[in-house]
Motif scaffolding. Structure first.
Motif, PDB file in Angstrom:
ATOM      1  N   LEU A  55     -73.452 -38.253  -5.609  1.00 42.85           N
ATOM      2  CA  LEU A  55     -72.911 -39.578  -5.898  1.00 42.85           C
ATOM      3  C   LEU A  55     -73.812 -40.641  -5.288  1.00 42.85           C
ATOM      4  CD1 LEU A  55     -69.077 -39.267  -5.102  1.00 42.85           C
ATOM      5  CD2 LEU A  55     -70.131 -39.453  -7.342  1.00 42.85           C
ATOM      6  N   SER A  56     -73.942 -41.740  -5.990  1.00 39.01           N
ATOM      7  CA  SER A  56     -74.652 -42.884  -5.414  1.00 39.01           C
ATOM      8  C   SER A  56     -73.695 -43.622  -4.487  1.00 39.01           C
ATOM      9  CB  SER A  56     -75.142 -43.822  -6.516  1.00 39.01           C
ATOM     10  OG  SER A  56     -74.041 -44.471  -7.127  1.00 39.01           O
ATOM     11  N   GLU A  57     -74.237 -44.518  -3.691  1.00 35.05           N
ATOM     12  CA  GLU A  57     -73.418 -45.313  -2.779  1.00 35.05           C
ATOM     13  C   GLU A  57     -72.395 -46.152  -3.555  1.00 35.05           C
ATOM     14  OE1 GLU A  57     -72.102 -46.269   0.893  1.00 35.05           O
ATOM     15  OE2 GLU A  57     -73.938 -45.100   0.647  1.00 35.05           O
ATOM     16  N   ALA A  58     -72.814 -46.715  -4.685  1.00 31.06           N
ATOM     17  CA  ALA A  58     -71.913 -47.543  -5.497  1.00 31.06           C
ATOM     18  C   ALA A  58     -70.781 -46.705  -6.088  1.00 31.06           C
ATOM     19  CB  ALA A  58     -72.688 -48.241  -6.611  1.00 31.06           C
ATOM     20  N   GLU A  59     -71.103 -45.508  -6.574  1.00 28.89           N
ATOM     21  CA  GLU A  59     -70.070 -44.630  -7.127  1.00 28.89           C
ATOM     22  C   GLU A  59     -69.080 -44.218  -6.048  1.00 28.89           C
ATOM     23  OE1 GLU A  59     -72.389 -42.205 -10.644  1.00 28.89           O
ATOM     24  OE2 GLU A  59     -72.820 -41.694  -8.559  1.00 28.89           O
ATOM     25  N   PHE A  60     -69.621 -43.883  -4.879  1.00 31.17           N
ATOM     26  CA  PHE A  60     -68.748 -43.501  -3.774  1.00 31.17           C
ATOM     27  C   PHE A  60     -67.820 -44.645  -3.378  1.00 31.17           C
ATOM     28  CE2 PHE A  60     -67.879 -43.494   0.785  1.00 31.17           C
ATOM     29  CZ  PHE A  60     -67.120 -42.332   0.880  1.00 31.17           C
ATOM     30  N   ASP A  61     -68.371 -45.847  -3.285  1.00 27.28           N
ATOM     31  CA  ASP A  61     -67.567 -47.011  -2.913  1.00 27.28           C
ATOM     32  C   ASP A  61     -66.424 -47.236  -3.907  1.00 27.28           C
ATOM     33  OD1 ASP A  61     -69.073 -47.488  -0.648  1.00 27.28           O
ATOM     34  OD2 ASP A  61     -70.322 -49.035  -1.607  1.00 27.28           O
ATOM     35  N   ARG A  62     -66.717 -47.094  -5.183  1.00 24.71           N
ATOM     36  CA  ARG A  62     -65.686 -47.274  -6.214  1.00 24.71           C
ATOM     37  C   ARG A  62     -64.591 -46.224  -6.076  1.00 24.71           C
ATOM     38  NH1 ARG A  62     -64.702 -44.776 -10.625  1.00 24.71           N
ATOM     39  NH2 ARG A  62     -66.679 -43.680 -10.676  1.00 24.71           N
ATOM     40  N   ILE A  63     -65.000 -44.973  -5.901  1.00 25.15           N
ATOM     41  CA  ILE A  63     -64.034 -43.877  -5.762  1.00 25.15           C
ATOM     42  C   ILE A  63     -63.221 -44.050  -4.486  1.00 25.15           C
ATOM     43  CG2 ILE A  63     -63.841 -41.390  -5.332  1.00 25.15           C
ATOM     44  CD1 ILE A  63     -66.315 -41.082  -7.197  1.00 25.15           C
ATOM     45  N   GLU A  64     -63.890 -44.383  -3.401  1.00 28.66           N
ATOM     46  CA  GLU A  64     -63.202 -44.565  -2.127  1.00 28.66           C
ATOM     47  C   GLU A  64     -62.179 -45.695  -2.204  1.00 28.66           C
ATOM     48  OE1 GLU A  64     -64.505 -44.816   2.513  1.00 28.66           O
ATOM     49  OE2 GLU A  64     -65.511 -46.185   1.129  1.00 28.66           O
ATOM     50  N   ASP A  65     -62.565 -46.811  -2.808  1.00 28.26           N
ATOM     51  CA  ASP A  65     -61.641 -47.943  -2.951  1.00 28.26           C
ATOM     52  C   ASP A  65     -60.400 -47.542  -3.746  1.00 28.26           C
ATOM     53  OD1 ASP A  65     -63.305 -49.594  -1.501  1.00 28.26           O
ATOM     54  OD2 ASP A  65     -64.174 -50.574  -3.274  1.00 28.26           O
ATOM     55  N   GLU A  66     -60.613 -46.829  -4.838  1.00 25.87           N
ATOM     56  CA  GLU A  66     -59.493 -46.409  -5.679  1.00 25.87           C
ATOM     57  C   GLU A  66     -58.559 -45.472  -4.926  1.00 25.87           C
ATOM     58  OE1 GLU A  66     -58.845 -43.619  -9.566  1.00 25.87           O
ATOM     59  OE2 GLU A  66     -60.540 -45.012  -9.626  1.00 25.87           O
ATOM     60  N   LEU A  67     -59.127 -44.502  -4.222  1.00 23.70           N
ATOM     61  CA  LEU A  67     -58.304 -43.543  -3.486  1.00 23.70           C
ATOM     62  C   LEU A  67     -57.571 -44.204  -2.326  1.00 23.70           C
ATOM     63  CD1 LEU A  67     -60.697 -40.456  -3.501  1.00 23.70           C
ATOM     64  CD2 LEU A  67     -58.593 -40.746  -4.809  1.00 23.70           C
ATOM     65  N   LEU A  68     -58.237 -45.102  -1.626  1.00 18.30           N
ATOM     66  CA  LEU A  68     -57.582 -45.801  -0.517  1.00 18.30           C
ATOM     67  C   LEU A  68     -56.468 -46.718  -1.019  1.00 18.30           C
ATOM     68  CD1 LEU A  68     -60.620 -46.584   1.810  1.00 18.30           C
ATOM     69  CD2 LEU A  68     -58.840 -44.843   2.122  1.00 18.30           C
ATOM     70  N   ASP A  69     -56.670 -47.318  -2.187  1.00 16.33           N
ATOM     71  CA  ASP A  69     -55.606 -48.127  -2.791  1.00 16.33           C
ATOM     72  C   ASP A  69     -54.385 -47.267  -3.101  1.00 16.33           C
ATOM     73  OD1 ASP A  69     -57.074 -50.456  -2.636  1.00 16.33           O
ATOM     74  OD2 ASP A  69     -57.714 -50.408  -4.750  1.00 16.33           O
ATOM     75  N   ARG A  70     -54.624 -46.059  -3.616  1.00 17.94           N
ATOM     76  CA  ARG A  70     -53.520 -45.141  -3.908  1.00 17.94           C
ATOM     77  C   ARG A  70     -52.772 -44.780  -2.633  1.00 17.94           C
ATOM     78  NH1 ARG A  70     -55.849 -40.380  -7.607  1.00 17.94           N
ATOM     79  NH2 ARG A  70     -56.960 -41.664  -9.098  1.00 17.94           N
ATOM     80  N   LEU A  71     -53.547 -44.493  -1.564  1.00 12.72           N
ATOM     81  CA  LEU A  71     -52.909 -44.160  -0.290  1.00 12.72           C
ATOM     82  C   LEU A  71     -52.072 -45.319   0.235  1.00 12.72           C
ATOM     83  CD1 LEU A  71     -55.466 -42.167   1.902  1.00 12.72           C
ATOM     84  CD2 LEU A  71     -53.183 -41.479   1.199  1.00 12.72           C
ATOM     85  N   ASP A  72     -52.625 -46.521   0.168  1.00 15.87           N
ATOM     86  CA  ASP A  72     -51.884 -47.702   0.620  1.00 15.87           C
ATOM     87  C   ASP A  72     -50.593 -47.881  -0.170  1.00 15.87           C
ATOM     88  OD1 ASP A  72     -53.802 -48.275   2.531  1.00 15.87           O
ATOM     89  OD2 ASP A  72     -54.824 -49.789   1.295  1.00 15.87           O
ATOM     90  N   THR A  73     -50.678 -47.703  -1.477  1.00 21.83           N
ATOM     91  CA  THR A  73     -49.503 -47.841  -2.336  1.00 21.83           C
ATOM     92  C   THR A  73     -48.449 -46.802  -1.972  1.00 21.83           C
ATOM     93  OG1 THR A  73     -50.876 -48.690  -4.131  1.00 21.83           O
ATOM     94  CG2 THR A  73     -48.709 -47.838  -4.731  1.00 21.83           C
ATOM     95  N   MET A  74     -48.888 -45.568  -1.757  1.00 19.24           N
ATOM     96  CA  MET A  74     -47.951 -44.503  -1.399  1.00 19.24           C
ATOM     97  C   MET A  74     -47.281 -44.788  -0.062  1.00 19.24           C
ATOM     98  SD  MET A  74     -49.953 -41.071  -2.530  1.00 19.24           S
ATOM     99  CE  MET A  74     -48.841 -40.096  -1.568  1.00 19.24           C
ATOM    100  N   GLN A  75     -48.053 -45.232   0.910  1.00 21.91           N
ATOM    101  CA  GLN A  75     -47.495 -45.500   2.230  1.00 21.91           C
ATOM    102  C   GLN A  75     -46.548 -46.695   2.189  1.00 21.91           C
ATOM    103  OE1 GLN A  75     -51.029 -45.722   4.626  1.00 21.91           O
ATOM    104  NE2 GLN A  75     -51.168 -43.494   4.802  1.00 21.91           N
ATOM    105  N   ALA A  76     -46.856 -47.686   1.373  1.00 20.97           N
ATOM    106  CA  ALA A  76     -45.969 -48.845   1.238  1.00 20.97           C
ATOM    107  C   ALA A  76     -44.651 -48.417   0.594  1.00 20.97           C
ATOM    108  CB  ALA A  76     -46.641 -49.937   0.400  1.00 20.97           C
ATOM    109  N   GLU A  77     -44.713 -47.524  -0.403  1.00 18.32           N
ATOM    110  CA  GLU A  77     -43.492 -47.055  -1.047  1.00 18.32           C
ATOM    111  C   GLU A  77     -42.651 -46.210  -0.109  1.00 18.32           C
ATOM    112  OE1 GLU A  77     -44.716 -45.082  -4.617  1.00 18.32           O
ATOM    113  OE2 GLU A  77     -45.282 -46.939  -5.611  1.00 18.32           O
ATOM    114  N   LYS A  78     -43.303 -45.433   0.750  1.00 14.20           N
ATOM    115  CA  LYS A  78     -42.570 -44.598   1.699  1.00 14.20           C
ATOM    116  C   LYS A  78     -41.855 -45.450   2.743  1.00 14.20           C
ATOM    117  CE  LYS A  78     -45.263 -40.357   1.513  1.00 14.20           C
ATOM    118  NZ  LYS A  78     -46.144 -39.456   2.284  1.00 14.20           N
TER     119      LYS A  78
END
Length: 80
Positions: A55-78
């Motif tokens: 993965l390039s740095e840009a691809e990793f950043d995009r994937i990381e942002d998306e996954l961290l957003d999902r985690l934040d959403t899940m934790q907020a719902e919990k």
């Protein structure tokens, strides 16, 4: 009518089976997307892919942002 419709719909049986399997796979995939452990595992896999050059740095950043957003959403719902 039941026997006649069964005979007429018999050629569609493989299609109905395929649709059923696709629905079960979709349910499983949705469950995986909402699983905190699965998201953390995907983050680790993405880090490994970045380190190995898959993965390039840009691809990793995009994937990381998306996954961290999902985690934040899940934790907020919990916490509700």
């Amino acid at each position: 009518m039941g026997m006649l419709s069964g005979v007429l719909l018999l050629p569609l049986a493989p299609l109905r089976g395929t649709i059923w399997i696709a629905e079960r796979l979709a349910e499983y995939a949705e469950g995986q997307l909402d699983d905190e452990h699965a998201i953390r595992r995907l983050l680790l896999e993405a880090e490994g892919a970045l380190e190995s050059g898959e993965l390039s740095e840009a691809e990793f950043d995009r994937i990381e942002d998306e996954l961290l957003d999902r985690l934040d959403t899940m934790q907020a719902e919990k916490s509700r």
